[in-house]
Design a protein around this motif. Sequence first.
Motif, short mmCIF file in Angstrom:
data_model
loop_
_atom_site.label_atom_id
_atom_site.label_comp_id
_atom_site.label_asym_id
_atom_site.label_seq_id
_atom_site.Cartn_x
_atom_site.Cartn_y
_atom_site.Cartn_z
N LEU A 5 20.90 92.44 -144.39
CA LEU A 5 20.36 93.18 -143.25
C LEU A 5 21.27 92.96 -142.05
N LEU A 6 21.80 94.06 -141.53
CA LEU A 6 22.72 93.97 -140.39
C LEU A 6 21.92 93.88 -139.10
N VAL A 7 21.95 92.71 -138.49
CA VAL A 7 21.14 92.51 -137.28
C VAL A 7 21.93 91.78 -136.19
N GLY A 8 23.27 91.94 -136.22
CA GLY A 8 24.09 91.16 -135.29
C GLY A 8 24.60 91.94 -134.10
N GLY A 9 24.18 93.21 -133.94
CA GLY A 9 24.73 94.03 -132.86
C GLY A 9 24.17 93.64 -131.49
N PHE A 10 24.82 94.15 -130.45
CA PHE A 10 24.41 93.81 -129.08
C PHE A 10 23.21 94.63 -128.60
N GLY A 11 22.95 95.75 -129.26
CA GLY A 11 21.80 96.56 -128.85
C GLY A 11 21.91 97.06 -127.42
N THR A 12 23.10 97.52 -127.03
CA THR A 12 23.33 97.88 -125.62
C THR A 12 22.43 99.02 -125.16
N ARG A 13 22.09 99.92 -126.09
CA ARG A 13 21.28 101.07 -125.67
C ARG A 13 19.87 100.67 -125.29
N LEU A 14 19.44 99.48 -125.69
CA LEU A 14 18.09 99.03 -125.32
C LEU A 14 18.12 97.98 -124.21
N PRO A 22 17.23 89.81 -129.04
CA PRO A 22 18.02 90.74 -129.84
C PRO A 22 17.14 91.88 -130.34
N LYS A 23 17.77 93.04 -130.53
CA LYS A 23 17.01 94.27 -130.82
C LYS A 23 15.98 94.10 -131.92
N GLN A 24 16.39 93.50 -133.04
CA GLN A 24 15.45 93.45 -134.18
C GLN A 24 14.37 92.40 -134.02
N MET A 25 14.43 91.61 -132.94
CA MET A 25 13.31 90.70 -132.64
C MET A 25 12.39 91.29 -131.57
N LEU A 51 20.29 87.74 -143.61
CA LEU A 51 20.48 88.31 -142.27
C LEU A 51 21.91 88.09 -141.84
N ALA A 52 22.61 89.18 -141.48
CA ALA A 52 23.96 89.06 -140.92
C ALA A 52 23.80 88.96 -139.41
N LEU A 53 23.84 87.71 -138.92
CA LEU A 53 23.50 87.44 -137.52
C LEU A 53 24.75 87.31 -136.67
N VAL A 78 25.92 83.41 -139.76
CA VAL A 78 26.21 83.75 -138.36
C VAL A 78 27.71 83.98 -138.23
N GLU A 79 28.09 85.19 -137.82
CA GLU A 79 29.51 85.48 -137.65
C GLU A 79 30.06 84.73 -136.44
N PRO A 80 31.26 84.17 -136.57
CA PRO A 80 31.85 83.49 -135.42
C PRO A 80 32.17 84.47 -134.29
N LEU A 83 32.04 91.24 -136.36
CA LEU A 83 33.01 91.76 -137.34
C LEU A 83 32.79 93.24 -137.64
N ASP A 84 31.84 93.87 -136.91
CA ASP A 84 31.45 95.26 -137.15
C ASP A 84 30.75 95.35 -138.51
N THR A 85 30.29 96.55 -138.85
CA THR A 85 29.35 96.65 -139.98
C THR A 85 29.92 96.19 -141.33
P1 GTP Z 1 24.07 99.60 -129.59
O1 GTP Z 1 24.94 98.62 -128.84
O2 GTP Z 1 22.91 100.06 -128.78
O3 GTP Z 1 24.85 100.73 -130.21
O4 GTP Z 1 23.37 98.82 -130.81
P2 GTP Z 1 24.00 97.91 -131.97
O5 GTP Z 1 24.91 96.90 -131.40
O6 GTP Z 1 22.85 97.36 -132.74
O7 GTP Z 1 24.85 98.94 -132.83
P3 GTP Z 1 24.36 99.94 -133.97
O8 GTP Z 1 22.92 100.29 -133.76
O9 GTP Z 1 25.32 101.03 -134.10
O10 GTP Z 1 24.51 99.01 -135.26
C1 GTP Z 1 23.95 99.34 -136.51
C2 GTP Z 1 23.40 98.08 -137.15
O11 GTP Z 1 24.48 97.19 -137.42
C3 GTP Z 1 22.43 97.36 -136.25
O12 GTP Z 1 21.38 96.88 -137.06
C4 GTP Z 1 23.26 96.24 -135.64
O13 GTP Z 1 22.49 95.08 -135.37
C5 GTP Z 1 24.29 95.96 -136.75
N1 GTP Z 1 25.63 95.55 -136.24
C6 GTP Z 1 26.48 96.27 -135.47
N2 GTP Z 1 27.61 95.59 -135.27
C7 GTP Z 1 27.48 94.40 -135.92
C8 GTP Z 1 28.34 93.25 -136.08
O14 GTP Z 1 29.47 93.16 -135.58
N3 GTP Z 1 27.85 92.22 -136.84
C9 GTP Z 1 26.60 92.28 -137.41
N4 GTP Z 1 26.19 91.22 -138.12
N5 GTP Z 1 25.78 93.33 -137.28
C10 GTP Z 1 26.22 94.38 -136.54
#
Ligand code: GTP
Length: 361
Positions: A5-14, A22-25, A51-53, A78-80, A83-85
């Motif tokens: 489960l990819l959950v490591g993003g910054f969630g900037t839009r929220l 973090p978004k998923q919490m 969880l890819a944190l 937990v990624e150091p 690393l993107d998706t």
């Molecule tokens: P925005 O900044 O609002 O675009 O949100 P986001 O950072 O969550 O990006 P996006 O929604 O496009 O990411 C799709 C999914 O991949 C989300 O569940 C993110 O948490 C996850 N994700 C995005 N980039 C990374 C990353 O570098 N590492 C990990 N582990 N997850 C990522």
Amino acid sequence: MQAILLVGGFGTRLRPLTLTTPKQMLPVLHRPMIEHVVCALGAHGVDRVVLALGYHDEAFRAAYPDGRCAGVDLSWVVEPEPLDTAGAIRFAYTESGMESSEGTFLVANGDVITDLDVGEMLQLHRTSRAEATIHLIEVEDPSRYGVVVTDSDGRVGAFVEKPQPPAPSNWINAGTYLMEPSVIGRIDAGRRVSVEREIFPAVAEDRSLWALRRNTYWIDAGTPQTYLRAQLDLLDGLSSAGVSSAGVSSERVLSGVSSAGVSPAGVPAGVSPEASIDPAAVIERSVVMAGAVVGTDSVVRGSAVHAGAVIEPGAVVLDSVVGSGATVGRGARVTDGTLVGARFEVAPGVTLSGARVPGAA
Ligand code: GTP
């Protein structure tokens, strides 16, 4: 079946909600978003989720210290650095020990709530001998998404990220994938790699990428509008995904509030029995979480009021989110998709429309 489960993003839009959580919490109908996602996967045969944190990893680790979430075994890496998706998928796969099991695995974006039938997707994946299979959903305006062009039996011909209009198709990447271990070998180690921009186009080029087109319930809860809508959809019973619908007791998990709109006597659907609501307040089609206080003559409509938030007397909250512990002052109006960050205080009498407070950094 194991899942990443990819959950490591910054969630900037929220932001600003995601500055502290973090978004998923973030809560969706009284429970963290991730629980709805994991629960739906569990109902479709996933028994282990990795969880890819990255961003705010501690929030996830603190919430599930015993490694269980919605009845599913949970582990994490937990990624150091982000690393993107695709980089995250490779890192999670190699660091979590999934390598040793060798089988087909599932990957999902952590902010997608869907009724997708994973079993049906797996059947297509197997019969077509795909290297990877993607769930597609049809949208009216595909320009913000990854558009996928398939032939009649589901083989992907082209994968186009955010196309210029006219788009070649209205079917978009819905964020749930099945993959063979060989996909990992396509991902460079130690650098940012996007699965949508690099890996899927390469697999499609090799004619090994397949897609399941299914217009089932689906929402990417990553924008202010969709984050709010996901909660109201679950409240309206539009989805069978989510914690209350997969055999987990709604009494226990949701503190007595069911996602189907049925609630204990005297408590409006969506309102936690642990919230304090003045009898002269009006609450319509909203989620009001535990410990929130809604004062006399205030109105909350089409909104989410997080745990411990205070809506003072005479305040109006329409189609907006009030973060945990925040205050909307006496007589203030918060409307049209406003996001009020955790513990922020909206001064009495102020009007906010489509605002984000405090301003996103
Ligand atoms: P925005 O900044 O609002 O675009 O949100 P986001 O950072 O969550 O990006 P996006 O929604 O496009 O990411 C799709 C999914 O991949 C989300 O569940 C993110 O948490 C996850 N994700 C995005 N980039 C990374 C990353 O570098 N590492 C990990 N582990 N997850 C990522």
